[in-house]
Structures are given as C-alpha cells and as structure tokens.
Design a protein around this motif. Structure first.
Motif, PDB file in Angstrom:
ATOM      1  N   ASP A 287      46.743  23.412 -33.119  1.00 47.21           N
ATOM      2  CA  ASP A 287      47.951  23.595 -32.310  1.00 47.21           C
ATOM      3  C   ASP A 287      49.111  22.995 -33.099  1.00 47.21           C
ATOM      4  O   ASP A 287      49.450  21.820 -32.920  1.00 47.21           O
TER       5      ASP A 287
ATOM      6  N   ASN B 198      53.920  27.450 -30.516  1.00 48.62           N
ATOM      7  CA  ASN B 198      54.762  27.775 -29.357  1.00 48.62           C
ATOM      8  C   ASN B 198      56.211  27.537 -29.778  1.00 48.62           C
ATOM      9  O   ASN B 198      56.457  26.952 -30.848  1.00 48.62           O
TER      10      ASN B 198
ATOM     11  N   LYS C 239      51.725  35.864 -28.087  1.00 48.63           N
ATOM     12  CA  LYS C 239      51.604  34.976 -26.921  1.00 48.63           C
ATOM     13  C   LYS C 239      52.654  35.371 -25.905  1.00 48.63           C
ATOM     14  O   LYS C 239      53.842  35.473 -26.234  1.00 48.63           O
TER      15      LYS C 239
ATOM     16  N   ARG D  76      48.785  19.160 -19.286  1.00 51.10           N
ATOM     17  CA  ARG D  76      49.939  19.187 -18.379  1.00 51.10           C
ATOM     18  C   ARG D  76      49.507  19.113 -16.916  1.00 51.10           C
ATOM     19  O   ARG D  76      50.269  18.651 -16.071  1.00 51.10           O
TER      20      ARG D  76
ATOM     21  N   SER E 149      46.895  22.447 -24.510  1.00 51.28           N
ATOM     22  CA  SER E 149      47.472  21.181 -24.052  1.00 51.28           C
ATOM     23  C   SER E 149      46.399  20.091 -24.084  1.00 51.28           C
ATOM     24  O   SER E 149      46.238  19.307 -23.148  1.00 51.28           O
TER      25      SER E 149
HETATM   26  C1  E4P Z   1      49.030  25.939 -27.003  1.00 51.31           C
HETATM   27  O1  E4P Z   1      48.942  27.134 -27.020  1.00 51.31           O
HETATM   28  C2  E4P Z   1      50.092  25.235 -26.269  1.00 51.31           C
HETATM   29  O2  E4P Z   1      51.314  25.700 -26.679  1.00 51.31           O
HETATM   30  C3  E4P Z   1      49.971  23.747 -26.437  1.00 51.31           C
HETATM   31  O3  E4P Z   1      48.616  23.378 -26.405  1.00 51.31           O
HETATM   32  C4  E4P Z   1      50.804  22.963 -25.472  1.00 51.31           C
HETATM   33  O4  E4P Z   1      50.477  21.600 -25.553  1.00 51.31           O
HETATM   34  P1  E4P Z   1      51.358  20.443 -24.881  1.00 51.31           P
HETATM   35  O5  E4P Z   1      51.194  20.509 -23.413  1.00 51.31           O
HETATM   36  O6  E4P Z   1      50.791  19.176 -25.450  1.00 51.31           O
HETATM   37  O7  E4P Z   1      52.773  20.689 -25.305  1.00 51.31           O
END
Ligand code: E4P
Length: 218
Positions: free
Chosen positions: A6, A28, A83, A132, A165
C-alpha cells in the motif's frame, strides 16, 4: 494469501518487490499526493516494477468521467486495476469497466451489503478498510469475516477480498485466519511482520559463538 504493498513510493516498492514476496500494489489519491510526483508517471513506473495488479484510483465522482479516467489509467499498463469508490456511480462504473475486461478494485467498503453490491457489479477486488473501522470503535475484522462468509456461499463470486487500511501485523494474521484473499500493507507494517526481538537476540548469540570457533563457511 497474497500481499500487496500500500504505497506510491517507487523506491520502497522496488525494494520490497526485490524480496519476491509482493504480489501487487495499491495506491490512493492521498498516497500519490504525498509523493509530490505526477500521478500517471508514478503508476507507469510501478507497473514496470510489479507484474501483479497495480490499483490506480479515479478522482471523478460521476460514472461517465470515472469511466473515461479508468480507461486512461488502464492504458498505462496491462496490470492496472482501476480503483473506484463504493458509491452508486462507482458501482455503475465498475460494471461497465468490468464488462470491458478492465480489472476494477472497489474501494472504501465499510459494510457487507456494499461488498455484495461490488461483487454483483463484477469487481475484481473489493477493499474493506479495517483500520478505519477500528478507528471509530468498531471491529474491522468482523467485516472481513462477514464478507468472506457471504462470498463463500456463492461459488460464482470471483471478487477477491482485499483487506485494506491495515495497521498492524495482527490485522494480517487475522485476515489469513479468516481466509481473505489479499492484504495490502504499508511498508512499515510489512517490516513488523518479520521483526522479532527474540530473532535478533538469538542471531546475535549464534554469531558470537560462531566467532569464538574461528571457522568460516566460504
Ligand atoms: C488501500 O487501498 C487503501 O487506500 C489504504 O489501505 C487506506 O489505508 P489508511 O486507512 O491507512 O489510509
């Protein structure tokens, strides 16, 4: 279980890919912005390093522009997974892009009903965000458990559960216990998977003893 990185840091991705342990990459808009580099260039570079899926996220919120952005992102490499957010328009875009044989990662998934819709829309991957959910005093791994159970009831569902996440090695081991297909891990968390003080202590003791013997293997 597959491991994605990631990250949008090309140097970090190269270093970790050299281990042979990495099956893909997720980015992202926040990770891309952090690099301060051009989005399209970064994705092209990552695609040249990693042969597995590389997720690149659209930033439009209406499905027509999402599709145009998705087609452009997909042209950057045969391994790009577009995505899209888990919104009404995102699901619509997912269906159309998937029908065009473009890989789609439906992101920002926070409920099992959303995950059912992502599968129905033909998503290649669904990304439930466990960290999250933990942040708001829920249990992110409960969601992974629910999605894995629901998907397993329908063998025709080909959507892979991509645990996102991820904040700790516990998230990774729990994802494995529940049978999730993929975890996407920041570089720092990946290091937590192998770092152990007893490994360091044990190695130190072995090497000290070895030195006393005065031998050499080569
Ligand atoms: C992966 O696709 C996500 O964008 C990423 O895991 C988000 O992680 P975070 O909640 O730590 O920002």
């Amino acid at each position: 279980m597959k491991f994605f990185i990631d990250s949008a840091d090309v140097e970090e991705i190269q270093n970790l890919t050299d281990t042979g342990l990495i099956d893909g990459v997720t980015t992202n808009p926040s990770l891309i912005t952090k690099t301060g580099r051009n989005f399209l260039t970064v994705i092209e570079e990552i695609c040249s390093i990693v042969s597995g899926p590389v997720s690149a996220e659209v930033t439009a919120t209406d499905y027509e522009t999402m599709i145009r952005e998705g087609e452009k992102l997909s042209s950057l490499g045969t391994n790009v997974a577009v995505k899209v957010p888990l919104t009404f328009d995102g699901l619509k875009a997912c269906k159309i892009l998937s029908d065009k044989k473009i890989m789609v990662n439906v992101t920002l998934c926070f409920s099992s009903s959303q995950a059912i819709l992502a599968a129905k829309a033909g998503a290649t991957f669904v990304s439930p965000f466990v960290g999250r959910l933990d942040d708001i005093a829920l249990d992110g791994m409960d969601l992974i458990s629910d999605i894995c159970e629901i998907y397993s009831n329908y063998p025709s569902i080909k959507t892979e559960v991509l645990v996102a996440s991820v904040r700790s090695s516990k998230h990774v081991t729990e994802a494995g216990r529940l049978g999730a297909d993929i975890v996407t891990i920041p570089g720092q968390t990946l290091r937590q998977l192998y770092d152990h003080p007893l490994t360091d202590k044990g190695l130190d003791a072995f090497l000290k003893d070895w030195e006393k013997g005065g031998q050499s293997i080569l």
